[in-house]
Design a protein around this motif. Structure first.
Motif, PDB file in Angstrom:
ATOM      1  N   UNK A   1       0.758  -1.286  -0.091  1.00  0.00           N
ATOM      2  CA  UNK A   1       0.050   0.232   0.082  1.00  0.00           C
ATOM      3  C   UNK A   1       0.818   1.352   0.201  1.00  0.00           C
ATOM      4  N   UNK A   2       2.042   1.315   0.481  1.00  0.00           N
ATOM      5  CA  UNK A   2       3.106   2.380   0.573  1.00  0.00           C
ATOM      6  C   UNK A   2       3.143   2.904  -1.100  1.00  0.00           C
ATOM      7  N   UNK A   3       3.255   1.883  -1.916  1.00  0.00           N
ATOM      8  CA  UNK A   3       3.353   2.178  -3.332  1.00  0.00           C
ATOM      9  C   UNK A   3       2.124   2.653  -3.984  1.00  0.00           C
ATOM     10  N   UNK A   4       0.982   1.944  -3.391  1.00  0.00           N
ATOM     11  CA  UNK A   4      -0.248   2.065  -4.177  1.00  0.00           C
ATOM     12  C   UNK A   4      -1.080   3.422  -3.618  1.00  0.00           C
ATOM     13  N   UNK A   5      -0.844   3.526  -2.541  1.00  0.00           N
ATOM     14  CA  UNK A   5      -1.897   4.634  -2.044  1.00  0.00           C
ATOM     15  C   UNK A   5      -1.143   5.912  -1.317  1.00  0.00           C
ATOM     16  N   UNK A   6       0.428   5.900  -1.158  1.00  0.00           N
ATOM     17  CA  UNK A   6       0.752   7.020  -0.712  1.00  0.00           C
ATOM     18  C   UNK A   6       0.544   8.451  -1.211  1.00  0.00           C
ATOM     19  N   UNK A   7       0.467   8.567  -2.417  1.00  0.00           N
ATOM     20  CA  UNK A   7       0.030   9.871  -3.227  1.00  0.00           C
ATOM     21  C   UNK A   7      -1.268  10.277  -2.872  1.00  0.00           C
ATOM     22  N   UNK A   8      -2.166   9.308  -2.864  1.00  0.00           N
ATOM     23  CA  UNK A   8      -3.497   9.654  -2.635  1.00  0.00           C
ATOM     24  C   UNK A   8      -3.645   9.980  -1.255  1.00  0.00           C
ATOM     25  N   UNK A   9      -2.937   9.256  -0.162  1.00  0.00           N
ATOM     26  CA  UNK A   9      -3.114   9.689   1.138  1.00  0.00           C
ATOM     27  C   UNK A   9      -2.717  11.268   1.285  1.00  0.00           C
ATOM     28  N   UNK A  10      -1.650  11.460   0.575  1.00  0.00           N
ATOM     29  CA  UNK A  10      -1.066  12.754   0.790  1.00  0.00           C
ATOM     30  C   UNK A  10      -2.052  13.726   0.362  1.00  0.00           C
ATOM     31  N   UNK A  11      -2.784  13.718  -0.757  1.00  0.00           N
ATOM     32  CA  UNK A  11      -3.581  14.749  -1.084  1.00  0.00           C
ATOM     33  C   UNK A  11      -5.083  14.575  -0.133  1.00  0.00           C
ATOM     34  N   UNK A  12      -5.158  13.437   0.357  1.00  0.00           N
ATOM     35  CA  UNK A  12      -6.370  13.543   1.111  1.00  0.00           C
ATOM     36  C   UNK A  12      -6.217  14.078   2.454  1.00  0.00           C
ATOM     37  N   UNK A  13      -5.044  13.922   2.864  1.00  0.00           N
ATOM     38  CA  UNK A  13      -4.516  14.545   4.457  1.00  0.00           C
ATOM     39  C   UNK A  13      -4.586  15.826   4.161  1.00  0.00           C
ATOM     40  N   UNK A  14      -4.089  16.631   3.210  1.00  0.00           N
ATOM     41  CA  UNK A  14      -3.925  18.131   2.810  1.00  0.00           C
ATOM     42  C   UNK A  14      -5.430  18.726   2.955  1.00  0.00           C
ATOM     43  N   UNK A  15      -6.512  17.792   2.826  1.00  0.00           N
ATOM     44  CA  UNK A  15      -7.704  18.324   2.491  1.00  0.00           C
ATOM     45  C   UNK A  15      -8.615  17.839   3.915  1.00  0.00           C
ATOM     46  N   UNK A  16      -8.093  17.342   4.867  1.00  0.00           N
ATOM     47  CA  UNK A  16      -8.845  16.969   5.927  1.00  0.00           C
ATOM     48  C   UNK A  16      -8.254  16.975   7.115  1.00  0.00           C
ATOM     49  N   UNK A  17      -8.848  17.161   8.273  1.00  0.00           N
ATOM     50  CA  UNK A  17      -8.210  17.141   9.442  1.00  0.00           C
ATOM     51  C   UNK A  17      -7.506  15.880   9.775  1.00  0.00           C
ATOM     52  N   UNK A  18      -6.148  16.035  10.003  1.00  0.00           N
ATOM     53  CA  UNK A  18      -5.176  14.979  10.121  1.00  0.00           C
ATOM     54  C   UNK A  18      -5.540  14.118  11.491  1.00  0.00           C
TER      55      UNK A  18
END
Length: 423
Positions: A63-80
């Motif tokens: 999942x680090x390879x599959x999801x990291x970039x999407x996680x970064x975009x998601x976290x920058x739009x939501x409460x951590x």
């Protein structure tokens, strides 16, 4: 005439920081315990082969390879904090299923691989959010205090997590021992949910195109900034080799050296005190010798001590002591590298893009770890545990060699100014 800058107030006076610290510490405790217990479930309870252990670790890291970039975009739009709570709730539920399946006689390698993937996916979101939360919660002049406190607690979790996990495996079997992680994640949720300070995060326009644009902004900053780019490449070289080393290492200890589960936990726990010492050194050494010198020297020493492990034999007290000494030293120097890199990254990255930069560096730095784990499992089966452990330990030297040739080696005592990541 102005005097020296006033000392910032202690972060420990901030109740919300204390709640964040408790939540992240207990979550790290659960993570460290699970990293020992899940492979031991496969090795001890399910009699997994070398390739299966490599597959298990690769799937957990995929999942680090599959999801990291999407996680970064998601976290920058939501409460951590919201992201961390949801991730830990998910990990609690997924891991709680393991002992139930075991008691029902239904636990097998495919199901354990599925659990590993789900836990890995949720961990990606928690890790990105946790590395972003401090920047949003405290003032900039309190970042050093906050980072030091969180890194110290992470070191403490590295001491307690493997030791608790290994001891519980010996006492109650590996599938039941995973309940320690379930409890830790539950305590994390209860603490982080009590953080009251709002995070005034910008909410960009909805839509898939916006998400891809945000991902591109994080990638662009990492690629364009020489220091961040070098961090990503050096991390990729290290994490690929280290994933292979650890896959073999977790087989080498019980099968070649014939260590018990408690002894494995004790050996791995020795990294924790080393990491605690490394956290203290990392606050002083860069200011005295320069960030570049400290990074390269600490990386060489951390990777070099791992070459001693393949030479060890037997399960005597001398062997266990030598393994603990190696892990202690590795903990010291690798923690100096980690904290120094985090400090450089925080100083360079503008706050609004912190989540995406963290995610991009995780993607670049750790994206190859599944392949490293698979390689470790393959080499262990093809060449034997001792030979393959030596080869992969030698491969760790690629990272400090690259650091020595990169812009990181030229960093002085003063950190660079923030890069323009939003232009």
């Amino acid at each position: 005439m102005t005097g020296p800058d006033p000392t910032p107030p202690s972060v420990w006076l901030d109740g919300d920081f204390r709640r964040l610290w408790i939540g992240q510490t207990t979550s790290q405790l659960g993570t460290q315990a699970a990293q020992v217990i899940l492979p031991l479930i496969a090795v001890v309870a399910l009699s997994a082969g070398t390739e299966q252990v490599g597959l298990l670790r690769a799937v957990q890291q995929a999942p680090i390879l599959l999801l990291s970039l999407f996680a970064g975009a998601g976290v920058d739009r939501r409460r951590s904090t919201d992201v961390m709570v949801l991730a830990d709730v998910g990990r609690t539920v997924v891991l709680a299923v393991v002992p139930v399946l075991y008691l029902l006689g239904m636990l097998d390698i495919p199901l354990l691989v599925l659990v590993a993937f789900l836990v890995g996916a949720l961990s990606v979101y928690f890790d990105v959010a946790s590395q972003t939360s401090l920047v949003r919660l405290v003032k900039r002049d309190q970042l050093a205090q906050g980072t030091s406190a969180l890194e110290a607690s992470r070191s403490a979790a590295q001491i307690a997590g493997p030791a608790i996990g290994g001891a519980l495996v010996s006492l109650v079997t590996a599938p039941i021992a995973i309940l320690a992680s379930v409890l830790s994640f539950t305590l994390s949720v209860l603490s982080i949910r009590r953080i009251r300070r709002p995070e005034s995060m910008p909410r960009p326009a909805a839509g898939q195109a916006r998400v891809w644009r945000q991902i591109h902004e994080g990638l662009r900053l990492v690629v364009s900034d020489a220091s961040l780019r070098a961090v990503g490449i050096a991390s990729a070289l290290f994490q690929f080799s280290f994933a292979a080393v650890m896959t073999i290492y977790l087989l080498f200890l019980p099968r070649t050296l014939h260590l018990s589960g408690a002894a494995v936990g004790l050996v791995l726990a020795a990294m924790g005190p080393g990491a605690l010492v490394g956290s203290l050194l990392s606050a002083r050494l860069p200011r005295r010798y320069g960030y570049g010198v400290v990074l390269v020297s600490a990386a060489v020493l951390a990777d070099g001590v791992m070459l001693c492990v393949p030479a060890l034999r037997g399960s005597s007290a001398v062997t266990i002591g030598a393994l603990m000494a190696v892990n202690f030293l590795f903990g010291v120097f690798s923690q100096v590298v980690d904290v120094t890199v985090v400090t450089v990254r925080q100083a360079i990255t503008p706050i609004p893009i912190q989540g995406r930069v963290v995610a991009t560096l995780n993607f670049v730095g750790m994206g190859l770890t599944p392949l490293g784990s698979l390689l470790g499992g393959y080499l262990a089966g093809a060449l034997g545990l001792r030979t393959s452990l030596l080869l992969t330990a030698v491969a760790l030297a690629l990272s400090p060699v690259f650091m020595a040739l990169s812009s990181l080696a030229r960093l002085g005592r003063q950190l660079p100014d923030p890069a323009d990541g939003l232009g």
